[in-house]
Write an enzyme that holds these catalytic residues in place. Structure first.
Site, PDB file in Angstrom:
ATOM      1  N   ASN A 130      -2.416  -6.393 -12.787  1.00 49.67           N
ATOM      2  CA  ASN A 130      -1.721  -5.699 -11.694  1.00 49.67           C
ATOM      3  C   ASN A 130      -0.293  -5.326 -12.078  1.00 49.67           C
ATOM      4  O   ASN A 130       0.163  -4.218 -11.822  1.00 49.67           O
ATOM      5  CB  ASN A 130      -1.629  -6.622 -10.481  1.00 49.67           C
ATOM      6  CG  ASN A 130      -2.824  -6.485  -9.569  1.00 49.67           C
ATOM      7  OD1 ASN A 130      -3.317  -5.380  -9.382  1.00 49.67           O
ATOM      8  ND2 ASN A 130      -3.284  -7.584  -9.028  1.00 49.67           N
TER       9      ASN A 130
ATOM     10  N   ASP B 114      -7.134  -2.602  -7.961  1.00 44.09           N
ATOM     11  CA  ASP B 114      -8.211  -2.424  -6.963  1.00 44.09           C
ATOM     12  C   ASP B 114      -9.444  -1.785  -7.609  1.00 44.09           C
ATOM     13  O   ASP B 114     -10.579  -2.209  -7.373  1.00 44.09           O
ATOM     14  CB  ASP B 114      -7.731  -1.534  -5.810  1.00 44.09           C
ATOM     15  CG  ASP B 114      -6.864  -2.295  -4.826  1.00 44.09           C
ATOM     16  OD1 ASP B 114      -6.714  -3.528  -5.006  1.00 44.09           O
ATOM     17  OD2 ASP B 114      -6.346  -1.672  -3.883  1.00 44.09           O
TER      18      ASP B 114
ATOM     19  N   GLU C 118      -8.902 -12.028  -6.156  1.00 43.43           N
ATOM     20  CA  GLU C 118      -9.687 -11.742  -7.368  1.00 43.43           C
ATOM     21  C   GLU C 118     -10.728 -12.830  -7.594  1.00 43.43           C
ATOM     22  O   GLU C 118     -11.086 -13.130  -8.723  1.00 43.43           O
ATOM     23  CB  GLU C 118      -8.768 -11.580  -8.591  1.00 43.43           C
ATOM     24  CG  GLU C 118      -7.422 -12.197  -8.484  1.00 43.43           C
ATOM     25  CD  GLU C 118      -7.440 -13.716  -8.708  1.00 43.43           C
ATOM     26  OE1 GLU C 118      -7.393 -14.443  -7.690  1.00 43.43           O
ATOM     27  OE2 GLU C 118      -7.472 -14.142  -9.879  1.00 43.43           O
TER      28      GLU C 118
HETATM   29  N1  LIG Z   1      -5.140  -5.108  -7.087  1.00 45.88           N
HETATM   30  C1  LIG Z   1      -5.406  -6.194  -6.370  1.00 45.88           C
HETATM   31  N2  LIG Z   1      -4.894  -7.370  -6.760  1.00 45.88           N
HETATM   32  C2  LIG Z   1      -5.163  -8.470  -6.044  1.00 45.88           C
HETATM   33  C3  LIG Z   1      -5.949  -8.416  -4.913  1.00 45.88           C
HETATM   34  N3  LIG Z   1      -6.048  -9.664  -4.415  1.00 45.88           N
HETATM   35  C4  LIG Z   1      -5.349 -10.495  -5.232  1.00 45.88           C
HETATM   36  N4  LIG Z   1      -4.786  -9.768  -6.231  1.00 45.88           N
HETATM   37  C5  LIG Z   1      -3.915 -10.214  -7.297  1.00 45.88           C
HETATM   38  O1  LIG Z   1      -4.583 -11.110  -8.161  1.00 45.88           O
HETATM   39  C6  LIG Z   1      -3.588 -11.830  -8.904  1.00 45.88           C
HETATM   40  C7  LIG Z   1      -4.032 -13.258  -9.048  1.00 45.88           C
HETATM   41  O2  LIG Z   1      -3.145 -13.893  -9.870  1.00 45.88           O
HETATM   42  P1  LIG Z   1      -3.235 -15.422 -10.281  1.00 45.88           P
HETATM   43  O3  LIG Z   1      -3.811 -16.204  -9.143  1.00 45.88           O
HETATM   44  O4  LIG Z   1      -1.919 -15.826 -10.821  1.00 45.88           O
HETATM   45  O5  LIG Z   1      -4.340 -15.487 -11.390  1.00 45.88           O
HETATM   46  P2  LIG Z   1      -4.490 -14.734 -12.781  1.00 45.88           P
HETATM   47  O6  LIG Z   1      -3.304 -13.913 -13.136  1.00 45.88           O
HETATM   48  O7  LIG Z   1      -5.794 -14.002 -12.734  1.00 45.88           O
HETATM   49  O8  LIG Z   1      -4.582 -15.934 -13.792  1.00 45.88           O
HETATM   50  P3  LIG Z   1      -5.820 -16.867 -14.132  1.00 45.88           P
HETATM   51  O9  LIG Z   1      -6.727 -16.871 -12.926  1.00 45.88           O
HETATM   52  O10 LIG Z   1      -5.230 -18.202 -14.398  1.00 45.88           O
HETATM   53  O11 LIG Z   1      -6.484 -16.290 -15.327  1.00 45.88           O
HETATM   54  C8  LIG Z   1      -2.289 -11.664  -8.134  1.00 45.88           C
HETATM   55  O12 LIG Z   1      -1.432 -10.797  -8.844  1.00 45.88           O
HETATM   56  C9  LIG Z   1      -2.712 -11.000  -6.833  1.00 45.88           C
HETATM   57  O13 LIG Z   1      -1.724 -10.149  -6.298  1.00 45.88           O
HETATM   58  C10 LIG Z   1      -6.476  -7.131  -4.513  1.00 45.88           C
HETATM   59  O14 LIG Z   1      -7.169  -6.978  -3.523  1.00 45.88           O
HETATM   60  N5  LIG Z   1      -6.164  -6.071  -5.274  1.00 45.88           N
END
Ligand SMILES: Nc1nc2c(ncn2[C@@H]2O[C@H](COP(=O)(O)OP(=O)(O)OP(=O)(O)O)[C@@H](O)[C@H]2O)c(=O)[nH]1
Length: 309
Positions: free
Chosen positions: A186, A195, A222
Site C-alpha cells: 500500500n 484494493d 488483508e
Molecule cells: N488497499 C487496502 N489496504 C488495506 C485494506 N485493509 C487493510 N489494508 C492494509 O493492510 C495493511 C496491513 O498491514 P500489517 O497488518 O502491518 O501487515 P503486513 O504489512 O501485511 O505485514 P505481515 O502481515 O506481517 O506480512 C495495512 O497497511 C492496512 O492499511 C483494504 O481494504 N485495502
C-alpha cells in the site's frame, strides 16, 4: 412482432380450501406474480418447504383439518421460512380475529369480500418490502470490495458448521490467510492498487475452492478465512497449499516484499476433529490464528497447522 413479457416480480402462494376463491385471487395477481396454490395446510407446508418457496403467502383461516392459524403457527416456528410474509384473507373480521392473526406473526389482514384494486396494491407493497429486505440482507453479508462473504457472514456460517461438526463428528478445518507485507504494498503502490491486489488475490483463491461446502470470506483488511467442512487433514493441507500457490502464481509484482518478488500469503490451519478436538469455536479460531502467527514467524509464504498429518 416480438412482444416483451413483463417480468414477474415474485411468487405468491394462495392457500384456501375453496378452489373458486383461489381462482379469484389468482386472476387478480397472476399478471404480476407467479402464483402457487394449495387447498389445505399440509400441501401448503409442502410447497413452502420445497425447492421453490413463495415470497409471500395469502392464507385463508377457516379450513378443515388444519386451519389458517395453525398453518401460520407452523410457518413461523421454522427459522428458514419464518420471514415469508403471511397475509390472512378471510371472512373472519372481528377485531379479536385480526388481533389473533397479527399476534401469530401475520403482516396484514384482508377481509372478504374484497376490492381487487385494494388487494393488488396491498400485496404489491408487501412484496416490494419483502424483496427489498432480502436484497439488503444479502448485501449486509457481502464484502463490498471483493464481492465474497464478509466477516458477519463467516461468523454465521461458522456457528452453523460448528454445530454440525459437533453433531456429525466430521472434521471442521479453518484456514486463516493473511497477505504478506501488505503495508509495504500500500505504502509504495498506493491504496487503490492495494484494493485491486486484494481483488486479484480473492479471484485466485476463489477458483480453487470448488466444493459446495467450502466457504470463503474476507475476514477484514488483508485477512481472509476459509472453512472446509468434512475435509480430512491431508485434504486440508493440500487445499491450503493450493491456495498459497494460487496467490504466488497470480504473480502480482511486489518489489517491496522481503519474502518474494510477488505478492504472497501466509496460512494458519486449525481443525476441530477427533484427533484435535477444540472446546469451542473461539478456541478453533484462536488455534488458526496462532498457526498463522507461526507461518509469519517462520518466514511467510507458507502454511502452518495445529493438526499435522
Ligand atoms: N488497499 C487496502 N489496504 C488495506 C485494506 N485493509 C487493510 N489494508 C492494509 O493492510 C495493511 C496491513 O498491514 P500489517 O497488518 O502491518 O501487515 P503486513 O504489512 O501485511 O505485514 P505481515 O502481515 O506481517 O506480512 C495495512 O497497511 C492496512 O492499511 C483494504 O481494504 N485495502
Amino acid at each position: 412482432m416480438n412482444t416483451i413479457k413483463p417480468q414477474k416480480t415474485g411468487r405468491i402462494l394462495i392457500i384456501d380450501d375453496q378452489p373458486e376463491n383461489i381462482h379469484v385471487l389468482a386472476n387478480i395477481l397472476q399478471k404480476e406474480y407467479e402464483v402457487q396454490a394449495a387447498t389445505n395446510g399440509a400441501k401448503a407446508l409442502e410447497i413452502t418447504y420445497g425447492k421453490n418457496p413463495p415470497d409471500l403467502i395469502l392464507l385463508d383461516i377457516v379450513m378443515p383439518e388444519m386451519d389458517g392459524y395453525e398453518v401460520c403457527r407452523r410457518l413461523k416456528a421454522n427459522k428458514q421460512i419464518r420471514d415469508i410474509p403471511v397475509i390472512f384473507v378471510t371472512v373472519k373480521k372481528s377485531v379479536e380475529d385480526e388481533e389473533y392473526g397479527f399476534n401469530l406473526g401475520a403482516v396484514d389482514y384482508i377481509s372478504k369480500p374484497f376490492q381487487p384494486t385494494v388487494v393488488r396494491v396491498r400485496i404489491r407493497n408487501h412484496m416490494n418490502l419483502k424483496l427489498k429486505t432480502e436484497i439488503l440482507e444479502k448485501l449486509s453479508l457481502l464484502d463490498s470490495l471483493t464481492n465474497i462473504p464478509n466477516r458477519r457472514s463467516f461468523d454465521k456460517e461458522l456457528q452453523r458448521e460448528w454445530k454440525h461438526a459437533l453433531r456429525s463428528g466430521h472434521p471442521l478445518p479453518v484456514l486463516m490467510m493473511n497477505v504478506d507485507h501488505f503495508k509495504h504494498y500500500n505504502d509504495n503502490y498506493g491504496y487503490g492498487a492495494g484494493d485491486e491486489c486484494l481483488k486479484h488475490i480473492t479471484e485466485a483463491m476463489n477458483k480453487k475452492l470448488r466444493r459446495p461446502l467450502d466457504f470463503f470470506a474476507r475476514y477484514g483488511g488483508e485477512e481472509f478465512v476459509a472453512l472446509l467442512p468434512n475435509t480430512d487433514a491431508p485434504g486440508t493441507m493440500q487445499m491450503a497449499e493450493q491456495l498459497r500457490a494460487a496467490v504466488a502464481e497470480a504473480n502480482i509484482p511486489h518489489e517491496y516484499s522481503d519474502t518474494a518478488p510477488m505478492v504472497t500469503i501466509s496460512i494458519g490451519v486449525a481443525t476441530h476433529s477427533q484427533e484435535t478436538p477444540k472446546a469451542s469455536l473461539e478456541e478453533l479460531l484462536m488455534a488458526a490464528d496462532l498457526a498463522l502467527y507461526q507461518a509469519k514467524e517462520k518466514g511467510r509464504n507458507q502454511v502452518q497447522t495445529d493438526s499435522p498429518i
